[in-house]
Design an enzyme around this catalytic site. Structure first.
Site, PDB file in Angstrom:
ATOM      1  CE  LYS A  24      99.863  23.761  21.822  1.00 52.43           C
ATOM      2  NZ  LYS A  24     100.539  22.471  21.955  1.00 52.43           N
ATOM      3  CG  ASP A 318      98.310  23.317  28.860  1.00 54.39           C
ATOM      4  OD1 ASP A 318      98.071  22.128  29.118  1.00 54.39           O
ATOM      5  OD2 ASP A 318      97.662  23.968  28.027  1.00 54.39           O
TER       6      ASP A 318
HETATM    7  C1  S3P Z   1      93.295  22.783  25.602  1.00 55.03           C
HETATM    8  C2  S3P Z   1      92.772  22.268  26.753  1.00 55.03           C
HETATM    9  C3  S3P Z   1      93.591  21.615  27.791  1.00 55.03           C
HETATM   10  C4  S3P Z   1      95.078  21.942  27.629  1.00 55.03           C
HETATM   11  C5  S3P Z   1      95.526  21.805  26.206  1.00 55.03           C
HETATM   12  C6  S3P Z   1      94.740  22.743  25.299  1.00 55.03           C
HETATM   13  C7  S3P Z   1      92.391  23.409  24.618  1.00 55.03           C
HETATM   14  O1  S3P Z   1      93.465  20.215  27.692  1.00 55.03           O
HETATM   15  O2  S3P Z   1      95.841  21.099  28.461  1.00 55.03           O
HETATM   16  O3  S3P Z   1      96.897  22.089  26.085  1.00 55.03           O
HETATM   17  O4  S3P Z   1      92.851  24.110  23.695  1.00 55.03           O
HETATM   18  O5  S3P Z   1      91.160  23.231  24.751  1.00 55.03           O
HETATM   19  P1  S3P Z   1      92.242  19.416  28.386  1.00 55.03           P
HETATM   20  O6  S3P Z   1      91.012  19.741  27.636  1.00 55.03           O
HETATM   21  O7  S3P Z   1      92.631  17.982  28.252  1.00 55.03           O
HETATM   22  O8  S3P Z   1      92.186  19.854  29.810  1.00 55.03           O
END
Ligand code: S3P
Length: 434
Positions: A24, A318
């Protein structure tokens, strides 16, 4: 409208070879950066979920031609860093914090105004962590009450580079600042309290941007252009995580998860599960679009509880819903600390997991930044997912070891992030029905 639910029960020993959908984080970024590039980029392995499609749709509305010649493939006709056009209404990021936070940085630097909105869960998530440092760069963004969406972004601001140390480790905030930094005068240099996923840095570099980065640091100069390139999206480790835990806890299981992305900033759960005694081997190592991938083969093992090392937390941020389920089925308690960020994910994941595991009969002691899970026999019950995809999937996994029926409420947000989870799970032996 009725909200969909699952009924999950212990099924068969889990067997099979699974193809996990695309990552993702990488999918969101691939479409964004390809849109900003000069030239045509092809993306393979794009996650066909509503979240990543929402990001693609936003760029279409800003004048970018995006073709879908076949599922999981996109051909993006980049418009260049200065080629986006203002949309004629709010841009809907759906459930995606990544989409909204990265877009906040990018759109703050555009000559036009934009409004970013999201679904019910995203509308409750904190955005000041991104709007505050963007304001230091000269951006003007209004949030709703309490710093939540919608974000009203006033374009036409001249941005300045910034040197900024993130108060909390967040790849989304880091990425937003780097994207704004691409348009800012001078240099933007970001330091992180703990290194987070570096897909923005790696991918900008693949698109020809000069960017210096090492774990915990990233620095780029404004005024650079992106050159189109082709992107191969690896399978999402965070989706694989549910099957790694399921295969570990269900007796008689053996699963092969094909070509899963093993970026070290994502694989903290692999290390934590191995510390717990999991039997997970890596085969067929390869590089997929610059990212390390391997088949992961998981076999049932007797797990034991651990104190999760705090330095692993950002690398498995996550994966805590899945980790809590492994902890529930281990011998001896598992203690999580230093994970307060879990309270501001798609739901308060510490509270949601603790409450759900208690419903199934366990003792969980919650703290401000973690919890201790006392393992035990799991019974049945009704679980509130709070509209959080990872809570729903975690309890579908937990149910595979439960003596009773587990009803999981509100699973509508699973498909946006992991389309086909239910079919894959049923296919390898899960007891799971809608
Ligand atoms: C992500 C960063 C993380 C993660 C999220 C996806 C990303 O969040 O929890 O599912 O793609 O940069 P945070 O930046 O809030 O740590």
């Amino acid at each position: 409208m009725t909200v969909p639910h699952w009924i999950a029960t212990a099924g068969q020993p889990l067997r099979g070879t699974l193809e996990i959908p695309g990552d993702k984080s990488v999918s969101h970024r691939s479409v964004m950066f390809a849109a900003l590039a000069d030239g045509v980029s092809t993306i393979d392995g794009f996650l066909e979920g509503e979240d990543t499609r929402a990001t693609a749709a936003i760029f279409s509305r800003m004048g970018v031609r995006i073709e879908t010649p076949s599922p999981s493939r996109r051909i993006v006709h980049g418009v260049g860093v200065d080629g986006l056009k203002g949309a004629d209404g709010p841009l809907d990021c759906g459930n995606a914090g990544t989409g909204m936070r990265l877009l906040a940085g990018l759109l703050a630097a555009q000559p036009f105004d934009s409004v970013l909105v999201g679904d019910e869960s995203l509308s409750k998530r904190p955005m000041r962590r991104v709007t505050t440092p963007l304001a230091l760069m000269g951006a003007r963004i209004d949030t709703g009450e309490d710093g939540t969406p919608p974000l009203r972004i006033h374009g036409g601001q001249a941005l300045q580079g910034i040197e900024y140390t993130l108060p909390v480790a967040s790849a989304q905030v880091k990425s937003a600042l780097l994207l704004a930094g691409l348009y800012a005068k001078g240099e933007t240099a970001i330091a992180e309290p703990h290194p987070t996923r570096d897909y923005t840095e790696r991918m900008l570099s693949a698109f020809g941007v000069q960017i210096d980065f090492s774990p915990g640091h990233a620095r780029l100069r404004g005024g650079q252009r992106l050159r189109a390139t082709d992107i191969a999206v690896p399978a999402d480790f965070s989706s694989a995580a549910f099957f790694l835990v399921a295969g570990s806890i269900v007796p008689g299981s053996q699963l092969r998860l094909r070509a899963v992305g093993l970026n070290p900033r994502r694989t903290g759960l692999l290390q934590a599960l191995r510390l717990m005694g999991a039997d997970i081997t890596e085969e067929n190592h390869a590089t997929h679009g610059g990212e390390p991938v391997a088949d992961l083969v998981v076999r049932h093992a007797r797990l034991h509880g651990i104190a999760v090392p705090e330095e692993l937390v950002p690398d498995m941020i996550d994966e805590f819903p899945a980790l809590f389920v492994a902890a529930a089925c281990a011998e001896g308690p598992t203690r999580v600390t230093g994970a307060a960020e879990l309270r501001v994910k798609e739901s308060d994941r510490l509270a949601a997991m603790a409450t759900g595991l208690r419903t199934l009969g366990l003792r969980v002691d919650e703290t401000a930044d973690g919890a201790t899970v006392q393992p035990g026999a799991l019974g049945g019950g009704t679980i509130q997912s709070h509209g959080d995809h990872r809570i729903a999937m975690a309890f579908a996994v937990a149910a595979q070891r439960a003596s009773g029926e587990v009803r999981i409420e509100d699973v509508a947000n699973v498909a946006p992030s992991f389309p086909g989870f239910d079919r894959l799970a049923q296919g390898c032996g899960f007891g799971l029905r809608a």
